[in-house]
Design a protein around this motif. Structure first.
Motif, PDB file in Angstrom:
ATOM      1  N   SER A  91       0.851  -1.180   0.000  1.00  0.00           N
ATOM      2  CA  SER A  91       0.000   0.000   0.000  1.00  0.00           C
ATOM      3  C   SER A  91       0.896   1.242   0.000  1.00  0.00           C
ATOM      4  CB  SER A  91      -0.903   0.008   1.235  1.00  0.00           C
ATOM      5  OG  SER A  91      -0.111   0.170   2.415  1.00  0.00           O
ATOM      6  N   SER A  92       0.295   2.413  -0.168  1.00  0.00           N
ATOM      7  CA  SER A  92       1.081   3.647  -0.151  1.00  0.00           C
ATOM      8  C   SER A  92       1.748   3.853   1.207  1.00  0.00           C
ATOM      9  CB  SER A  92       0.191   4.843  -0.493  1.00  0.00           C
ATOM     10  OG  SER A  92      -0.891   4.945   0.417  1.00  0.00           O
ATOM     11  N   ALA A  93       1.039   3.492   2.295  1.00  0.00           N
ATOM     12  CA  ALA A  93       1.612   3.640   3.629  1.00  0.00           C
ATOM     13  C   ALA A  93       2.780   2.689   3.842  1.00  0.00           C
ATOM     14  CB  ALA A  93       0.531   3.394   4.691  1.00  0.00           C
ATOM     15  N   ALA A  95       4.693   1.439   1.449  1.00  0.00           N
ATOM     16  CA  ALA A  95       5.790   1.942   0.631  1.00  0.00           C
ATOM     17  C   ALA A  95       6.501   3.096   1.336  1.00  0.00           C
ATOM     18  CB  ALA A  95       5.271   2.384  -0.739  1.00  0.00           C
ATOM     19  N   ALA A  96       5.734   3.961   1.992  1.00  0.00           N
ATOM     20  CA  ALA A  96       6.328   5.084   2.727  1.00  0.00           C
ATOM     21  C   ALA A  96       7.198   4.598   3.876  1.00  0.00           C
ATOM     22  CB  ALA A  96       5.221   6.010   3.241  1.00  0.00           C
ATOM     23  N   SER A  97       6.757   3.532   4.546  1.00  0.00           N
ATOM     24  CA  SER A  97       7.559   2.993   5.646  1.00  0.00           C
ATOM     25  C   SER A  97       8.862   2.386   5.130  1.00  0.00           C
ATOM     26  CB  SER A  97       6.759   1.952   6.427  1.00  0.00           C
ATOM     27  OG  SER A  97       6.509   0.792   5.645  1.00  0.00           O
ATOM     28  N   LEU A  98       8.832   1.819   3.917  1.00  0.00           N
ATOM     29  CA  LEU A  98      10.059   1.293   3.316  1.00  0.00           C
ATOM     30  C   LEU A  98      11.026   2.435   2.994  1.00  0.00           C
ATOM     31  CD1 LEU A  98       8.668  -1.420   0.853  1.00  0.00           C
ATOM     32  CD2 LEU A  98       9.935  -1.813   2.962  1.00  0.00           C
ATOM     33  N   GLU A 110       4.702   0.987  -4.406  1.00  0.00           N
ATOM     34  CA  GLU A 110       3.261   0.944  -4.167  1.00  0.00           C
ATOM     35  C   GLU A 110       2.543   0.151  -5.255  1.00  0.00           C
ATOM     36  OE1 GLU A 110      -0.602   3.938  -3.762  1.00  0.00           O
ATOM     37  OE2 GLU A 110       1.444   4.760  -3.765  1.00  0.00           O
ATOM     38  N   GLY A 111       1.651  -0.775  -4.836  1.00  0.00           N
ATOM     39  CA  GLY A 111       0.858  -1.572  -5.765  1.00  0.00           C
ATOM     40  C   GLY A 111       1.575  -2.763  -6.352  1.00  0.00           C
ATOM     41  N   GLN A 112       2.809  -2.992  -5.937  1.00  0.00           N
ATOM     42  CA  GLN A 112       3.602  -4.094  -6.472  1.00  0.00           C
ATOM     43  C   GLN A 112       3.742  -5.215  -5.441  1.00  0.00           C
ATOM     44  OE1 GLN A 112       4.836  -4.514  -9.662  1.00  0.00           O
ATOM     45  NE2 GLN A 112       3.494  -2.750 -10.044  1.00  0.00           N
ATOM     46  N   PRO A 113       4.055  -6.448  -5.893  1.00  0.00           N
ATOM     47  CA  PRO A 113       4.195  -7.570  -4.954  1.00  0.00           C
ATOM     48  C   PRO A 113       5.231  -7.274  -3.884  1.00  0.00           C
ATOM     49  CG  PRO A 113       4.190  -8.351  -7.227  1.00  0.00           C
ATOM     50  CD  PRO A 113       4.283  -6.860  -7.286  1.00  0.00           C
TER      51      PRO A 113
END
Length: 271
Positions: A91-93, A95-98, A110-113
């Motif tokens: 999710s976008s959240a 991805a942001a944590s990554l 975001e949106g990827q496996p």
């Protein structure tokens, strides 16, 4: 280790044992009445194309001294394919944590496996490639080792063909052996050699696999994205990665563009 083995950088830890099993089971004399040998692949190794690495793919594997192919096709279990369908995406959240933990390159996830799910997506692509380009029988079963092995037992009983199963799971191999189904465990190296000599093709395959496995590789002057927010099914089918050339004054992007034009023209002429 899976990626490095799949690309040909290193061999399996039990390479000699695998070769002995292949010599014993493969290269059937079909013209003399022996049953065709059909390769079955467990989910834990499906993404990596190991039948070709081992030289037992029925299209690319070399013939023996009597001009017999190593195998005659694939027997692919529906239960295994079900195990490859891992649904989690970032999710976008997330991805942001990554990005916060590992750096700005991860904003494109975001949106990827996510994580090991990319390995499953690579397995689905390998499955699609096999059914499109190889001789494939379908083996009906539910997911789980017991159900999958039972499916191969039924296949063995109802067809004049010999399934030969490959797996990295000792438990799966033991269940197959107990059921009388030919199977071989593939064991990966536990350490890396200090130095290897290999071809540029192997290097390219290695970078592709590692970029998918880790999602992003940061190299000198360039960043390789195995997944990015806009990556679609067609990108997976074409085995594409996204290359971001970094730094001012770098001529890497010009070199890559020129080489891509050459490769595209070669594909046009030979295709």
């Amino acid at each position: 280790m899976k990626a490095l083995t799949a690309s040909g950088v290193i061999e399996f830890a039990n390479q000699s044992g695998i070769e002995s099993t292949v010599d014993r089971i493969c290269y059937p004399a079909v013209d003399a009445g022996e049953s065709p040998v059909m390769v079955g692949i467990d989910a834990n190794i499906f993404p990596w194309g190991f039948p070709e690495v081992l030289g037992i793919d029925h299209e690319t594997g070399a013939t023996d001294s009597k001009y017999r192919r190593p195998t005659n096709g694939y027997a692919l279990s529906s239960g295994v394919v079900d195990e490859l369908h891992w649904k989690f995406s970032y999710s976008s959240a997330q991805a942001a944590s990554l990005v916060e933990a590992f750096g700005g390159e991860f904003h494109r996830f975001e949106g990827q496996p996510g994580g090991s799910k990319r390995e499953g997506r690579l397995g689905i692509q390998e499955y699609q490639n096999l059914i499109a380009n190889r001789n494939v029988d379908f083996v009906d079963s539910d997911p789980g080792d017991d159900a999958i092995v039972d499916g191969y037992v039924r296949y063995d009983e109802n067809h004049r063909k010999t399934p030969f199963l490959l797996s990295n799971d000792y438990g799966f191999i033991e269940k197959a052996d107990d059921a009388g189904i030919a199977a071989q465990h593939l064991r990966f190296q536990s350490t890396l050699p200090r130095r290897v000599t290999t071809s540029w093709d192997v290097v390219a395959d290695t970078l592709y696999y590692l970029s998918i496995l880790f999602g992003v590789l940061v190299l000198p002057k360039t960043t390789l994205f195995g997944v990015w927010s806009e990556k679609a099914d067609l990108n997976w089918q074409r085995e594409e990665i996204d290359i971001n050339c970094r730094g001012t004054g770098s001529n890497l992007q010009t070199i890559l563009a020129r080489q891509r034009r050459i490769a595209s023209e070669f594909e046009r002429i030979t295709g």
